[in-house]
Design a protein around this motif. Sequence first.
Motif, PDB file in Angstrom:
ATOM      1  N   SER A 181      52.259  67.800  49.848  1.00 57.91           N
ATOM      2  CA  SER A 181      52.542  69.244  49.900  1.00 57.91           C
ATOM      3  C   SER A 181      51.727  69.960  48.829  1.00 57.91           C
ATOM      4  O   SER A 181      51.251  71.075  49.041  1.00 57.91           O
ATOM      5  CB  SER A 181      54.024  69.528  49.637  1.00 57.91           C
ATOM      6  OG  SER A 181      54.798  68.949  50.628  1.00 57.91           O
ATOM      7  N   GLY A 182      51.582  69.311  47.684  1.00 62.21           N
ATOM      8  CA  GLY A 182      50.799  69.887  46.591  1.00 62.21           C
ATOM      9  C   GLY A 182      49.353  70.100  47.012  1.00 62.21           C
ATOM     10  O   GLY A 182      48.735  71.126  46.693  1.00 62.21           O
ATOM     11  N   LEU A 183      48.820  69.138  47.761  1.00 64.49           N
ATOM     12  CA  LEU A 183      47.438  69.303  48.239  1.00 64.49           C
ATOM     13  C   LEU A 183      47.351  70.540  49.147  1.00 64.49           C
ATOM     14  O   LEU A 183      46.423  71.343  49.025  1.00 64.49           O
ATOM     15  CB  LEU A 183      46.978  68.053  49.010  1.00 64.49           C
ATOM     16  CG  LEU A 183      45.636  68.254  49.726  1.00 64.49           C
ATOM     17  CD1 LEU A 183      44.483  68.331  48.723  1.00 64.49           C
ATOM     18  CD2 LEU A 183      45.368  67.163  50.743  1.00 64.49           C
ATOM     19  N   LEU A 184      48.323  70.685  50.030  1.00 64.46           N
ATOM     20  CA  LEU A 184      48.280  71.824  50.963  1.00 64.46           C
ATOM     21  C   LEU A 184      48.303  73.150  50.215  1.00 64.46           C
ATOM     22  O   LEU A 184      47.600  74.100  50.560  1.00 64.46           O
ATOM     23  CB  LEU A 184      49.455  71.760  51.948  1.00 64.46           C
ATOM     24  CG  LEU A 184      49.494  70.549  52.876  1.00 64.46           C
ATOM     25  CD1 LEU A 184      50.552  70.746  53.952  1.00 64.46           C
ATOM     26  CD2 LEU A 184      48.139  70.302  53.523  1.00 64.46           C
ATOM     27  N   GLN A 185      49.137  73.208  49.166  1.00 65.96           N
ATOM     28  CA  GLN A 185      49.214  74.443  48.378  1.00 65.96           C
ATOM     29  C   GLN A 185      47.854  74.743  47.739  1.00 65.96           C
ATOM     30  O   GLN A 185      47.356  75.875  47.801  1.00 65.96           O
ATOM     31  CB  GLN A 185      50.285  74.296  47.290  1.00 65.96           C
ATOM     32  CG  GLN A 185      50.531  75.555  46.486  1.00 65.96           C
ATOM     33  CD  GLN A 185      51.190  76.656  47.313  1.00 65.96           C
ATOM     34  OE1 GLN A 185      51.929  76.362  48.251  1.00 65.96           O
ATOM     35  NE2 GLN A 185      50.929  77.914  46.981  1.00 65.96           N
ATOM     36  N   ALA A 186      47.246  73.714  47.155  1.00 63.64           N
ATOM     37  CA  ALA A 186      45.946  73.908  46.489  1.00 63.64           C
ATOM     38  C   ALA A 186      44.880  74.336  47.495  1.00 63.64           C
ATOM     39  O   ALA A 186      44.085  75.246  47.243  1.00 63.64           O
ATOM     40  CB  ALA A 186      45.528  72.621  45.778  1.00 63.64           C
ATOM     41  N   VAL A 187      44.882  73.683  48.657  1.00 69.07           N
ATOM     42  CA  VAL A 187      43.875  74.022  49.683  1.00 69.07           C
ATOM     43  C   VAL A 187      44.076  75.457  50.150  1.00 69.07           C
ATOM     44  O   VAL A 187      43.116  76.230  50.280  1.00 69.07           O
ATOM     45  CB  VAL A 187      43.951  73.027  50.867  1.00 69.07           C
ATOM     46  CG1 VAL A 187      43.148  73.550  52.058  1.00 69.07           C
ATOM     47  CG2 VAL A 187      43.434  71.659  50.436  1.00 69.07           C
ATOM     48  N   ALA A 188      45.343  75.842  50.388  1.00 72.16           N
ATOM     49  CA  ALA A 188      45.619  77.209  50.859  1.00 72.16           C
ATOM     50  C   ALA A 188      45.123  78.227  49.839  1.00 72.16           C
ATOM     51  O   ALA A 188      44.513  79.247  50.208  1.00 72.16           O
ATOM     52  CB  ALA A 188      47.123  77.382  51.103  1.00 72.16           C
ATOM     53  N   MET A 189      45.361  77.948  48.566  1.00 71.39           N
ATOM     54  CA  MET A 189      44.916  78.885  47.521  1.00 71.39           C
ATOM     55  C   MET A 189      43.388  78.963  47.468  1.00 71.39           C
ATOM     56  O   MET A 189      42.806  80.041  47.397  1.00 71.39           O
ATOM     57  CB  MET A 189      45.490  78.462  46.157  1.00 71.39           C
ATOM     58  CG  MET A 189      47.002  78.677  46.063  1.00 71.39           C
ATOM     59  SD  MET A 189      47.763  77.856  44.652  1.00 71.39           S
ATOM     60  CE  MET A 189      47.364  79.003  43.332  1.00 71.39           C
ATOM     61  N   MET A 190      42.729  77.817  47.511  1.00 69.33           N
ATOM     62  CA  MET A 190      41.272  77.793  47.356  1.00 69.33           C
ATOM     63  C   MET A 190      40.534  78.273  48.603  1.00 69.33           C
ATOM     64  O   MET A 190      39.406  78.769  48.512  1.00 69.33           O
ATOM     65  CB  MET A 190      40.811  76.375  46.971  1.00 69.33           C
ATOM     66  CG  MET A 190      41.196  75.968  45.563  1.00 69.33           C
ATOM     67  SD  MET A 190      40.743  77.230  44.332  1.00 69.33           S
ATOM     68  CE  MET A 190      38.970  77.274  44.532  1.00 69.33           C
ATOM     69  N   ARG A 191      41.191  78.128  49.767  1.00 68.14           N
ATOM     70  CA  ARG A 191      40.535  78.614  50.996  1.00 68.14           C
ATOM     71  C   ARG A 191      40.302  80.120  50.960  1.00 68.14           C
ATOM     72  O   ARG A 191      39.451  80.642  51.662  1.00 68.14           O
ATOM     73  CB  ARG A 191      41.404  78.272  52.223  1.00 68.14           C
ATOM     74  CG  ARG A 191      41.167  76.881  52.727  1.00 68.14           C
ATOM     75  CD  ARG A 191      41.396  76.742  54.188  1.00 68.14           C
ATOM     76  NE  ARG A 191      42.674  77.325  54.631  1.00 68.14           N
ATOM     77  CZ  ARG A 191      43.182  77.132  55.810  1.00 68.14           C
ATOM     78  NH1 ARG A 191      42.562  76.380  56.695  1.00 68.14           N
ATOM     79  NH2 ARG A 191      44.334  77.694  56.150  1.00 68.14           N
ATOM     80  N   THR A 192      41.100  80.810  50.119  1.00 67.77           N
ATOM     81  CA  THR A 192      40.939  82.265  50.041  1.00 67.77           C
ATOM     82  C   THR A 192      39.592  82.635  49.414  1.00 67.77           C
ATOM     83  O   THR A 192      39.157  83.778  49.495  1.00 67.77           O
ATOM     84  CB  THR A 192      42.079  82.910  49.215  1.00 67.77           C
ATOM     85  OG1 THR A 192      42.032  82.381  47.884  1.00 67.77           O
ATOM     86  CG2 THR A 192      43.441  82.640  49.823  1.00 67.77           C
ATOM     87  N   GLY A 194      36.938  80.743  50.245  1.00 67.56           N
ATOM     88  CA  GLY A 194      35.980  80.123  51.167  1.00 67.56           C
ATOM     89  C   GLY A 194      35.761  78.644  50.890  1.00 67.56           C
ATOM     90  O   GLY A 194      34.941  78.004  51.547  1.00 67.56           O
ATOM     91  N   ALA A 195      36.497  78.068  49.920  1.00 70.82           N
ATOM     92  CA  ALA A 195      36.302  76.641  49.605  1.00 70.82           C
ATOM     93  C   ALA A 195      36.787  75.775  50.763  1.00 70.82           C
ATOM     94  O   ALA A 195      37.867  76.005  51.314  1.00 70.82           O
ATOM     95  CB  ALA A 195      37.062  76.284  48.332  1.00 70.82           C
ATOM     96  N   ALA A 196      35.976  74.787  51.104  1.00 71.05           N
ATOM     97  CA  ALA A 196      36.373  73.855  52.169  1.00 71.05           C
ATOM     98  C   ALA A 196      37.517  72.973  51.666  1.00 71.05           C
ATOM     99  O   ALA A 196      37.556  72.617  50.481  1.00 71.05           O
ATOM    100  CB  ALA A 196      35.188  72.980  52.562  1.00 71.05           C
ATOM    101  N   ALA A 197      38.410  72.622  52.591  1.00 69.67           N
ATOM    102  CA  ALA A 197      39.549  71.773  52.215  1.00 69.67           C
ATOM    103  C   ALA A 197      39.075  70.458  51.604  1.00 69.67           C
ATOM    104  O   ALA A 197      39.674  69.958  50.646  1.00 69.67           O
ATOM    105  CB  ALA A 197      40.428  71.513  53.439  1.00 69.67           C
ATOM    106  N   VAL A 198      37.981  69.909  52.139  1.00 73.32           N
ATOM    107  CA  VAL A 198      37.538  68.604  51.612  1.00 73.32           C
ATOM    108  C   VAL A 198      37.083  68.718  50.150  1.00 73.32           C
ATOM    109  O   VAL A 198      37.271  67.788  49.364  1.00 73.32           O
ATOM    110  CB  VAL A 198      36.402  67.960  52.463  1.00 73.32           C
ATOM    111  CG1 VAL A 198      36.936  67.446  53.784  1.00 73.32           C
ATOM    112  CG2 VAL A 198      35.244  68.901  52.665  1.00 73.32           C
TER     113      VAL A 198
END
Length: 288
Positions: A181-192, A194-198
């Motif tokens: 879940s922590g990864l999902l939170q970080a990805v959601a924040m960084m996607r704003t 334009g950072a790729a999830a990977v």
Amino acid sequence: MATGTITVLGLGNMGSVMTERLRESGYDTTVWNRTAAKTEPHVKAGSTAAATVAEAVNSGDIVLVVLLDHAGVHERLEPVADELKGKVVVNLTTTTPNEARTTAAWAAEHGIAYLDGAIMATPDMIGEPGSLLFYSGSENAFAIAGPVLERFGDARFVGADAGVASLKDMALLSAMDLMFSGLLQAVAMMRTTGAAAVDTAEEVTAWLGAMLPHLRGLAEIIDGGTYDTGDQSVDFTRAAQASMITASREQGIRADLLEPHLKLLNELSATGRGADDWPAIIELLTIK
Ligand code: FVH
């Protein structure tokens, strides 16, 4: 090479790969699956298919149960209780600890040696290094079935209480779930940005890797029970947590995954424990 016939009930992803590992080790295997077509590749590879559960359990002294859930286990085992008498049943189906204890009590009533298993591995890991399986229940059953169970990975007997293997499973899965879940939170924040999830996943992997050695220190604080190292207090952590939540929202990202942690910290602070080490949260987790 191993000898003897092992019965496997359930040829889903997990039961199938376990059956393969047993065959590779030289065991004769008798398989049963609700959807009979799934037995076909196993028969081609050398297993014997049983038409009924009763026929399957009659062929082996060790019966592995690898079904979807607790209800399915009882649906299939209860009608063959007489046939199972004197045999070793190893239930590898994921259940809760109390479900495992219920099955163990049922088995004891019927003279069945019962071992409950918890698989800390995915099907592709079975029989490979890193595959770990916990077992609890009858120690005698573990002594008998141990050589078979070692084919799947590190086989650890963790106690006579049949629920303990499952409890460990649920505890470790809980930790894993919160980490993912922590990864999902970080990805959601960084996607704003334009950072790729990977890319975020790589950064999270490195960061969590650096943090992992601290788990033991946190555990030592909990075992100490005084929460007074002064390292990271409830109030310090509340401020950090509040910043994470605000930062999420500023980026247009919900903070639902973060909020429960802050709620517990606030509860401690409100009861005068703001200066305690933050792992004191654990004391609030027991339902009173
Ligand atoms: N797959 C995994 O990564 C995880 C790893 C950790 C442990 N789990 C648990 O292992 C149990 C079996 O999982 P699986 O991966 O084999 O699951 P499926 O591929 O979905 O196969 C399920 C088998 O159960 C049979 N089944 C379901 N309900 C019944 C029933 N009422 N009576 C008889 N059989 C039943 C199903 O039969 P069918 O649909 O082919 O006819 C499959 O053989 C599980 O507890 C995981 O949580 C795996």
